[in-house]
Enzyme design. Structure first.
Site, PDB file in Angstrom:
ATOM      1  N   LYS A 113       8.184  -4.968  15.107  1.00  0.00           N
ATOM      2  CA  LYS A 113       8.389  -3.618  14.560  1.00  0.00           C
ATOM      3  C   LYS A 113       9.199  -2.772  15.541  1.00  0.00           C
ATOM      4  O   LYS A 113      10.053  -1.981  15.132  1.00  0.00           O
ATOM      5  CB  LYS A 113       7.039  -2.947  14.273  1.00  0.00           C
ATOM      6  CG  LYS A 113       6.222  -3.574  13.158  1.00  0.00           C
ATOM      7  CD  LYS A 113       6.855  -3.436  11.778  1.00  0.00           C
ATOM      8  CE  LYS A 113       6.856  -2.017  11.272  1.00  0.00           C
ATOM      9  NZ  LYS A 113       7.409  -1.920   9.895  1.00  0.00           N
ATOM     10  N   GLN A 148       0.835  -1.216   0.000  1.00  0.00           N
ATOM     11  CA  GLN A 148       0.000   0.000   0.000  1.00  0.00           C
ATOM     12  C   GLN A 148       0.859   1.250   0.000  1.00  0.00           C
ATOM     13  O   GLN A 148       0.699   2.144  -0.825  1.00  0.00           O
ATOM     14  CB  GLN A 148      -0.819   0.108   1.288  1.00  0.00           C
ATOM     15  CG  GLN A 148      -1.876  -0.851   1.521  1.00  0.00           C
ATOM     16  CD  GLN A 148      -2.841  -0.324   2.581  1.00  0.00           C
ATOM     17  OE1 GLN A 148      -3.798   0.366   2.254  1.00  0.00           O
ATOM     18  NE2 GLN A 148      -2.572  -0.648   3.825  1.00  0.00           N
ATOM     19  N   TYR A 181       3.580  -8.783  16.072  1.00  0.00           N
ATOM     20  CA  TYR A 181       3.798  -7.755  15.043  1.00  0.00           C
ATOM     21  C   TYR A 181       4.395  -6.493  15.667  1.00  0.00           C
ATOM     22  O   TYR A 181       5.442  -6.004  15.221  1.00  0.00           O
ATOM     23  CB  TYR A 181       2.467  -7.438  14.340  1.00  0.00           C
ATOM     24  CG  TYR A 181       2.516  -6.186  13.491  1.00  0.00           C
ATOM     25  CD1 TYR A 181       3.207  -6.160  12.280  1.00  0.00           C
ATOM     26  CD2 TYR A 181       1.871  -5.008  13.901  1.00  0.00           C
ATOM     27  CE1 TYR A 181       3.254  -5.013  11.502  1.00  0.00           C
ATOM     28  CE2 TYR A 181       1.912  -3.854  13.124  1.00  0.00           C
ATOM     29  CZ  TYR A 181       2.601  -3.864  11.932  1.00  0.00           C
ATOM     30  OH  TYR A 181       2.654  -2.713  11.175  1.00  0.00           O
ATOM     31  N   THR A 236       3.124  -7.360   7.641  1.00  0.00           N
ATOM     32  CA  THR A 236       2.078  -6.490   8.180  1.00  0.00           C
ATOM     33  C   THR A 236       0.817  -7.238   8.624  1.00  0.00           C
ATOM     34  O   THR A 236      -0.133  -6.607   9.074  1.00  0.00           O
ATOM     35  CB  THR A 236       1.662  -5.438   7.128  1.00  0.00           C
ATOM     36  OG1 THR A 236       1.221  -6.126   5.958  1.00  0.00           O
ATOM     37  CG2 THR A 236       2.811  -4.509   6.789  1.00  0.00           C
TER      38      THR A 236
HETATM   39  N1  NAP Z   1      -1.162  -1.343   7.071  1.00  0.00           N
HETATM   40  C1  NAP Z   1      -1.315  -0.638   8.178  1.00  0.00           C
HETATM   41  O1  NAP Z   1      -2.443  -0.417   8.674  1.00  0.00           O
HETATM   42  C2  NAP Z   1      -0.104  -0.084   8.893  1.00  0.00           C
HETATM   43  C3  NAP Z   1      -0.301   0.613  10.100  1.00  0.00           C
HETATM   44  C4  NAP Z   1       0.834   1.137  10.733  1.00  0.00           C
HETATM   45  C5  NAP Z   1       2.081   0.988  10.191  1.00  0.00           C
HETATM   46  N2  NAP Z   1       2.230   0.280   9.030  1.00  0.00           N
HETATM   47  C6  NAP Z   1       3.579   0.122   8.486  1.00  0.00           C
HETATM   48  O2  NAP Z   1       3.620   0.787   7.239  1.00  0.00           O
HETATM   49  C7  NAP Z   1       4.526   0.109   6.359  1.00  0.00           C
HETATM   50  C8  NAP Z   1       3.838  -0.171   5.034  1.00  0.00           C
HETATM   51  O3  NAP Z   1       2.675  -0.965   5.281  1.00  0.00           O
HETATM   52  P1  NAP Z   1       1.701  -1.391   4.096  1.00  0.00           P
HETATM   53  O4  NAP Z   1       0.314  -1.322   4.622  1.00  0.00           O
HETATM   54  O5  NAP Z   1       2.076  -0.670   2.868  1.00  0.00           O
HETATM   55  O6  NAP Z   1       2.095  -2.931   3.958  1.00  0.00           O
HETATM   56  P2  NAP Z   1       1.694  -3.970   2.815  1.00  0.00           P
HETATM   57  O7  NAP Z   1       0.671  -3.413   1.913  1.00  0.00           O
HETATM   58  O8  NAP Z   1       1.442  -5.251   3.509  1.00  0.00           O
HETATM   59  O9  NAP Z   1       3.042  -4.080   1.980  1.00  0.00           O
HETATM   60  C9  NAP Z   1       4.183  -4.671   2.549  1.00  0.00           C
HETATM   61  C10 NAP Z   1       5.243  -4.758   1.491  1.00  0.00           C
HETATM   62  O10 NAP Z   1       6.364  -5.429   2.060  1.00  0.00           O
HETATM   63  C11 NAP Z   1       6.701  -6.521   1.215  1.00  0.00           C
HETATM   64  N3  NAP Z   1       7.287  -7.580   2.014  1.00  0.00           N
HETATM   65  C12 NAP Z   1       6.689  -8.351   2.942  1.00  0.00           C
HETATM   66  N4  NAP Z   1       7.565  -9.224   3.463  1.00  0.00           N
HETATM   67  C13 NAP Z   1       8.735  -9.006   2.830  1.00  0.00           C
HETATM   68  C14 NAP Z   1      10.017  -9.594   2.904  1.00  0.00           C
HETATM   69  N5  NAP Z   1      10.272 -10.618   3.737  1.00  0.00           N
HETATM   70  N6  NAP Z   1      11.008  -9.111   2.122  1.00  0.00           N
HETATM   71  C15 NAP Z   1      10.774  -8.093   1.268  1.00  0.00           C
HETATM   72  N7  NAP Z   1       9.586  -7.503   1.131  1.00  0.00           N
HETATM   73  C16 NAP Z   1       8.574  -7.955   1.909  1.00  0.00           C
HETATM   74  C17 NAP Z   1       5.412  -6.937   0.556  1.00  0.00           C
HETATM   75  O11 NAP Z   1       5.695  -7.704  -0.595  1.00  0.00           O
HETATM   76  P3  NAP Z   1       4.596  -8.741  -1.190  1.00  0.00           P
HETATM   77  O12 NAP Z   1       3.597  -7.868  -1.909  1.00  0.00           O
HETATM   78  O13 NAP Z   1       5.406  -9.587  -2.104  1.00  0.00           O
HETATM   79  O14 NAP Z   1       4.023  -9.478  -0.032  1.00  0.00           O
HETATM   80  C18 NAP Z   1       4.826  -5.577   0.263  1.00  0.00           C
HETATM   81  O15 NAP Z   1       5.427  -5.014  -0.885  1.00  0.00           O
HETATM   82  C19 NAP Z   1       5.001  -1.128   7.123  1.00  0.00           C
HETATM   83  O16 NAP Z   1       6.220  -0.840   7.741  1.00  0.00           O
HETATM   84  C20 NAP Z   1       3.940  -1.318   8.194  1.00  0.00           C
HETATM   85  O17 NAP Z   1       4.463  -1.980   9.329  1.00  0.00           O
HETATM   86  C21 NAP Z   1       1.167  -0.250   8.357  1.00  0.00           C
END
Ligand code: NAP
Length: 304
Positions: free
Chosen positions: A132, A14, A128, A65
């Site tokens: 983090k 995302q 999780y 995530t």
């Molecule tokens: N989502 C939320 O509500 C939320 C809230 C607070 C903070 N955050 C933080 O914001 C950041 C972005 O979150 P997001 O929602 O964009 O996450 P997301 O949509 O789940 O995307 C995660 C990305 O990381 C990649 N990934 C996962 N495991 C990996 C690995 N072992 N090696 C390399 N790449 C990997 C995924 O690749 P694939 O597509 O191949 O799986 C995807 O491109 C993260 O740090 C998350 O902790 C998210």
């Protein structure tokens, strides 16, 4: 920072997608890196991709995530959320370039009662959040020019998230039960990406300062429960012809999940405003924009 590109990890996610959109719109040179080229489960790919790319700055949006699945995939969660970022930080330290690493409100236990500031004690409730938090520490204990951004409740038009799930669910269920005793800060991935790129622009223009190093809370303004968030989602969706379901407020106890969530993880973003002069729009406005984009995108199709 030179002509060398910005390395964006997790480019299929995302936030990664939104970072790529913003970097392209700003005319920046970047390398969008997905798991096929930079995989935290294969540490050698991190180093080889870094050396191939020769970045001027790294934006780390890659992470494990899935909050519930982390409870039974502890090692994989730590590989993605602590070990991988630690490798990136060491590489950035050696190259003397900035690393902007993304973290989460789930490092807190949600018992403070008012919005969290960056210096508040962390106390994650699940794997999780703990992984983090370990990642934050690894990045900040390195010698890298590190900025750790804690954000919350991300949503976007094109990926699986609460907002999409709500709209999808309402198409087949006239009534939805939504948790009303967890409070946080819904944040549009595109608004977060825009803030991150604004920081990048500041660093490029005036150079790195030691005072840039550390944690910043970055979220849309205001706060909501999941129930209030759902209400706003349907306020917008109804105007685009979607059905508005009855939203039944329930408690977290009514909706048990493998991982416990903080009851109140609101983030205070004052430091971001004071240090970088950045203020994000209100979450209601963000919801209006994202849901409108979601429902007016190609054929208006929303698939899970
Ligand atoms: N989502 C939320 O509500 C939320 C809230 C607070 C903070 N955050 C933080 O914001 C950041 C972005 O979150 P997001 O929602 O964009 O996450 P997301 O949509 O789940 O995307 C995660 C990305 O990381 C990649 N990934 C996962 N495991 C990996 C690995 N072992 N090696 C390399 N790449 C990997 C995924 O690749 P694939 O597509 O191949 O799986 C995807 O491109 C993260 O740090 C998350 O902790 C998210």
């Amino acid at each position: 920072m030179s002509d060398r590109p910005i390395l964006i990890t997790g480019s299929t996610g995302q936030l990664g997608t939104a970072l790529v959109t913003c970097a392209a719109a700003a005319g920046l040179q970047y390398v969008a890196s997905d798991r096929s080229v930079l995989n935290f489960d294969k540490p050698d790919t991190v180093e080889s991709h870094f050396f191939r790319t020769k970045p001027s700055l790294v934006l780390n949006a890659a992470a494990w995530t899935d909050v519930n699945a982390a409870e039974r995939n502890i090692e994989a969660a730590y590989r993605a959320n602590r070990n991988g970022p630690a490798i990136l930080a060491a590489l950035c330290a050696r190259a003397m370039i900035p690393l902007i690493h993304i973290s989460t409100d789930y490092v807190f236990d949600g018992t403070k009662g008012i919005p969290y500031v960056e210096t508040d004690a962390v106390a994650p409730l699940g794997v999780y959040g703990a992984s983090k938090e370990a990642g934050e520490r690894a990045v900040l204990q390195s010698d890298a020019r590190a900025i750790v951004i804690r954000t919350a409740w991300l949503f976007s038009a094109g990926h699986r998230n609460f907002a999409r799930t709500m709209i999808q669910a309402a198409r087949s269920a006239p009534q939805l039960s939504i948790v009303a005793d967890q409070r946080g800060t819904p944040t549009a991935a595109i608004d977060l990406a825009s803030a991150v790129l604004h920081i990048v622009d500041i660093l490029r223009r005036r150079g790195w300062r030691d005072s840039d190093r550390g944690i910043f809370h970055v979220a849309n303004r205001g706060d909501a429960t999941w129930h209030e968030f759902a209400k706003q989602i349907f306020n917008v969706a109804e105007a685009h012809g979607e059905v508005r379901p009855k939203l039944l407020p329930i408690t977290s106890a009514d909706w048990p999940t493998p991982a416990q969530r903080p009851a109140d993880s609101r983030l205070d973003c004052t430091k971001l405003r004071q240090h970088f002069g950045i203020d994000l729009p209100n979450w209601r406005d963000a919801t209006r924009r994202v849901i409108t984009e979601m429902l007016t995108a190609r054929e208006g199709q929303v698939s899970p």
